[in-house]
Motif scaffolding. Structure first.
Motif, short mmCIF file in Angstrom:
data_model
loop_
_atom_site.label_atom_id
_atom_site.label_comp_id
_atom_site.label_asym_id
_atom_site.label_seq_id
_atom_site.Cartn_x
_atom_site.Cartn_y
_atom_site.Cartn_z
N ASP A 50 0.90 -1.25 0.07
CA ASP A 50 -0.05 -0.07 -0.14
C ASP A 50 0.72 1.21 -0.05
O ASP A 50 0.54 2.24 -0.68
CB ASP A 50 -1.07 0.04 1.19
CG ASP A 50 -2.19 -0.91 0.99
OD1 ASP A 50 -2.46 -1.18 -0.15
OD2 ASP A 50 -2.96 -1.08 1.94
N GLU A 53 1.99 1.66 -3.34
CA GLU A 53 0.91 2.28 -4.14
C GLU A 53 0.66 3.49 -3.91
O GLU A 53 0.58 4.16 -5.08
CB GLU A 53 -0.23 1.13 -4.19
CG GLU A 53 -1.51 1.75 -4.59
CD GLU A 53 -1.66 1.63 -6.27
OE1 GLU A 53 -0.72 1.15 -6.57
OE2 GLU A 53 -2.51 2.25 -6.68
N ARG A 56 3.22 5.63 -5.72
CA ARG A 56 2.95 5.78 -7.26
C ARG A 56 1.71 6.64 -7.47
O ARG A 56 1.78 7.66 -8.75
CB ARG A 56 2.40 4.24 -7.80
CG ARG A 56 2.15 4.16 -9.40
CD ARG A 56 1.51 3.09 -9.70
NE ARG A 56 0.19 2.80 -9.10
CZ ARG A 56 -1.05 3.49 -9.72
NH1 ARG A 56 -0.51 4.22 -10.74
NH2 ARG A 56 -1.98 3.44 -9.17
#
Lengths: 280, 191
Positions: A50, A53, A56
């Motif tokens: 997570d 992510e 990102r």
């Protein structure tokens, strides 16, 4: 003397504040990916995924990776053959912070007075550290330091008799006391030696090193490795939900110290390590 | 492990609160109110002065967050949790007003764990520093009170599939202490 315009510094600070908050450094991303391979807890693995992510999303959408966009700390290495013209260095940096935080949709987290606590609304003032170095360049590093982790930092005046073992215990104890509050996985910055002020300063400076890099002195590198092992053996893990990844790295910086002293400062940094550098 | 995750509604009813156990992963749907240091101070001051609160806390969940400013077109900026324990000194008056849940990061004091047992409330943790990701589960954000506090103002959030874990339950179980028991190794002991 080489001249550097104050306005150039302001623009650089503005840009670095935004970039630091949107773009997690590749060294941190690499360290997270490495730790994901080692992490044994399925929940810990999910947290690390997570966090990657989240990085990102920050990168692609220009979103702050953490809502606490931090206290802005500027580390300036000013070449002694360079001079700042068209305004003062402090004002140039402060203006850059105000512009970066306002234009970049970053959170204003600073209150003007520690007791009256009225928000300054543009995240100023920053903390500014200036060192004068050889050369005619200005090296500027902006760190946006979250306070969840800053609050879990600690300092101790150990005695010389407590020695290396005392240092190891104090660092591990600091990580355990912090638990989930500083958002593990952490980057643990340790300042060893000097005076009350110098120890805390070098602890913070150690966080400027690429994550996971080691001290050049062999015995300090060994200390870093031992601390890394011990901190990760605590079981605190990602977010203190349990696991193997409590720290991504432990960095130690040292300074000579008095015959009577063994100061140790532990500056805790979270995984959301916001740091960008430019050379003017 | 997605099969372990249960959906719950916010505000939370008593039956759900009593059934939750530390370590349970949940996905929230419903309404949260945001509050952190300064807004807690004001809420408790209002209670002490016997004045009405800007929100009815009965059954509600407070999310400890101070989001970044929203860009044009965004519902909210980045919105991860702040450290829960800073709100520890304010908890009892809020539980007395019916508060049932809180969401933040990190451990709470034993005093608050005991208050949760007494007032039948739970505390949840979500992932600190995953603020851009967390913001995706927030569908609506409205200003409710203390606008002058900026990021610390009270907002009403509508959340969907908002991930959290039960950190402390109504029996005094402690997810953080359990984690250390399971994962801590002998060599990390302070010598």
């Amino acid at each position: 003397m080489r001249q550097i315009e104050a306005d150039t510094i302001t623009q650089a600070v503005e840009r670095l504040c935004m970039e630091a908050n949107y773009f997690l450094g590749q060294d941190v991303v690499d360290a997270l990916e490495q730790s994901l391979k080692r992490e044994e807890s399925p929940t810990g693995q999910q947290i690390l995924r997570d966090i990657l992510e989240n990085a990102r999303i920050g990168r692609e959408e220009l979103s702050p990776i953490c809502q606490d966009t931090g206290f802005t700390i500027a580390f300036v290495e000013l070449g002694q053959e360079a001079e700042v013209v068209g305004g003062s260095l402090d004002e140039a940096i402060t203006k850059g912070v105000a512009q970066g935080y306002t234009k970049g949709y970053l959170r204003a987290s600073i209150v003007q007075d520690p007791l009256r606590r009225i928000n300054t609304k543009d995240n100023t003032p920053p903390v500014i550290h200036v060192e004068v170095v050889p050369g005619d360049r200005l090296r500027l590093t902006v760190m946006c330091k979250g306070s969840g982790c800053e609050n879990m930092s600690r300092f101790a005046m150990l005695t010389p008799a407590q020695g290396r073992k005392g240092v190891v215990n104090f660092v591990v104890e600091t990580v355990l006391k912090g638990g989930g509050r500083p958002c593990p996985p952490l980057i643990v910055g340790v300042g060893l030696g000097g005076t009350f002020d110098q120890a805390t300063y070098i602890a913070k400076r150690s966080l400027l090193r690429p994550v996971g890099s080691h001290h050049t002195e062999a015995h300090i590198k060994e200390l870093e490795e031992e601390l890394f092992e011990k901190v990760n053996a605590t079981g605190v893990g990602p977010q203190a939900w349990g696991g193997r990844t409590t720290a991504l790295a432990v960095h130690v910086e040292t300074y000579p110290c008095h015959i009577a002293s063994l100061p140790v400062a532990v500056n805790i940094e979270c995984h959301s390590h916001r740091l960008k550098t430019t050379i003017l | 492990m997605p099969e372990e995750i249960i959906h719950i509604k916010a505000p939370i009813d008593e039956k759900t609160v009593l059934g939750l156990r530390a370590g349970q992963k949940v996905l929230f749907d419903g309404v949260f109110y945001t509050a952190r240091d300064s807004s807690h101070k004001r809420l408790v001051e209002l209670i002490e002065q016997g004045k009405p609160l800007p929100i009815d806390l009965q059954g509600q969940v407070i999310y400890y967050v101070g989001p970044t400013p929203a860009r044009p077109g965004q519902v909210i900026g980045s919105a991860g949790p702040t450290t829960s324990s800073r709100m520890d000194p304010y908890m009892e008056p809020l539980y007395k007003k019916g508060l049932k849940g809180t969401v933040g990061k990190g451990e709470r004091s034993q005093e608050v764990i005991d208050l949760m047992k007494r007032y039948k409330a739970v505390h949840f943790s979500n992932i600190g520093g995953a603020a851009a990701l967390v913001a995706r589960s927030i569908r609506k954000c409205d200003m409710i009170a203390f606008e002058d506090l900026g990021t610390e103002a009270i907002h009403r959030l509508e959340v969907e599939d908002f991930f959290a874990i039960v950190a402390y339950d109504t029996l005094g179980n402690d997810m953080y202490k359990e984690a250390i028991k399971i994962w801590g190794k002998e060599e990390s002991r302070i010598q």
